[in-house]
Design an enzyme around this catalytic site. Structure first.
Site, PDB file in Angstrom:
ATOM      1  CG  ASP A   8       7.181  45.402  22.986  1.00 20.41           C
ATOM      2  OD1 ASP A   8       7.325  45.469  21.746  1.00 20.41           O
ATOM      3  OD2 ASP A   8       6.185  45.840  23.587  1.00 20.41           O
ATOM      4  CG  ASP A 128       3.195  55.459  19.462  1.00 20.06           C
ATOM      5  OD1 ASP A 128       2.865  54.606  18.618  1.00 20.06           O
ATOM      6  OD2 ASP A 128       4.368  55.620  19.835  1.00 20.06           O
TER       7      ASP A 128
END
Length: 243
Positions: A8, A128
């Site tokens: 990330d 998500d």
């Protein structure tokens, strides 16, 4: 089953957030490409890369870092702020192997369909999940749409790969939500990559067992557990190859 170690990126650096909260950030490396080199050295073919700044801003912000990761020689699965066709084309032009649509997929089926027609299995959709609903815009908002409904719509559009993240377990090192992953695998024919909660070797063992019942469970994303040295990537790769 494929293991996808995760990188990330925020502010050009390799970080991890807890449940996607920007204020709960841990910096693990200044140079994400160095991390990718470690993953490659461990034997990983793929790396899952998220531009966190892009997810919050609505367009990619760290493409130079992504390009440096591509140069390491791994297959890159990339998401974060890909909400226009131009942004998708820029990412693919960098050499990314697969792009992940999130927010825009929940908003526009026609957008997804157009990209699947143009780029085929290079297009994945990230689903998500927050309490069974779809989280969007860097997980700071929730759409009035269930994860299973969105998954079925994407499957119907011909999306080859769905990345299912359980936000409640993401970055928590509490183990994956196996019931939620199984429910999604049962609902679609698309390949499913599970994400969220992996904290130990047994979590991957349990996902591999789930993959024996659901052939479309294709992989698992592992992030914080690697950085906190709860698991070793080479061991997980061997485990996945044997399953």
């Amino acid at each position: 089953m494929t293991i996808y170690p995760a990188i990330d990126i925020k502010g050009g650096r390799c970080v991890r957030l807890t449940q996607g909260r920007a204020e709960q950030e841990t910096i693990y490396a200044q140079n994400p490409a160095d991390v990718a080199m470690q993953f490659r050295a461990a034997g990983s073919e793929w790396v899952h890369v998220v531009d966190l700044d892009g997810a919050f801003a609505g367009e990619p912000q760290n493409l130079a870092a992504v390009q440096a990761i591509v140069a390491v020689g791994m297959k890159v699965q990339f998401g974060g702020g890909l909400r226009t066709r131009a942004a998708v084309e820029r990412a693919l032009a960098l050499g990314v192997s697969r792009v992940v649509l999130g927010t825009r997929a929940a908003e526009s089926e026609s957008f997804v369909g157009e990209l699947v027609q143009a780029f085929g299995d290079k297009i994945a959709v990230g689903i998500d999940a927050k309490n069974g609903k779809v989280a969007v815009k860097g997980w700071v908002a929730t759409a009035d749409l269930s994860t299973l409904v969105l998954a079925r719509r994407m499957d119907t559009l011909g999306v080859a790969t769905l990345i299912h993240t359980d936000i409640g377990t993401d970055g928590m090192l509490t183990g994956p939500n196996l019931a939620a992953q199984e429910a999604l695998c049962s609902a679609v024919k698309s390949r499913v990559i599970a994400s969220g909660g992996v904290s130990r070797r047994d979590d991957v063992v349990n996902l591999a067992k789930l993959a024996q019942r659901h052939a479309n469970l294709d992989g698992v994303i592992v992030g914080k557990a690697l950085y906190e040295r709860r698991v070793e990537l080479a061991d997980l790769l061997s485990l996945a190859a044997a399953s």
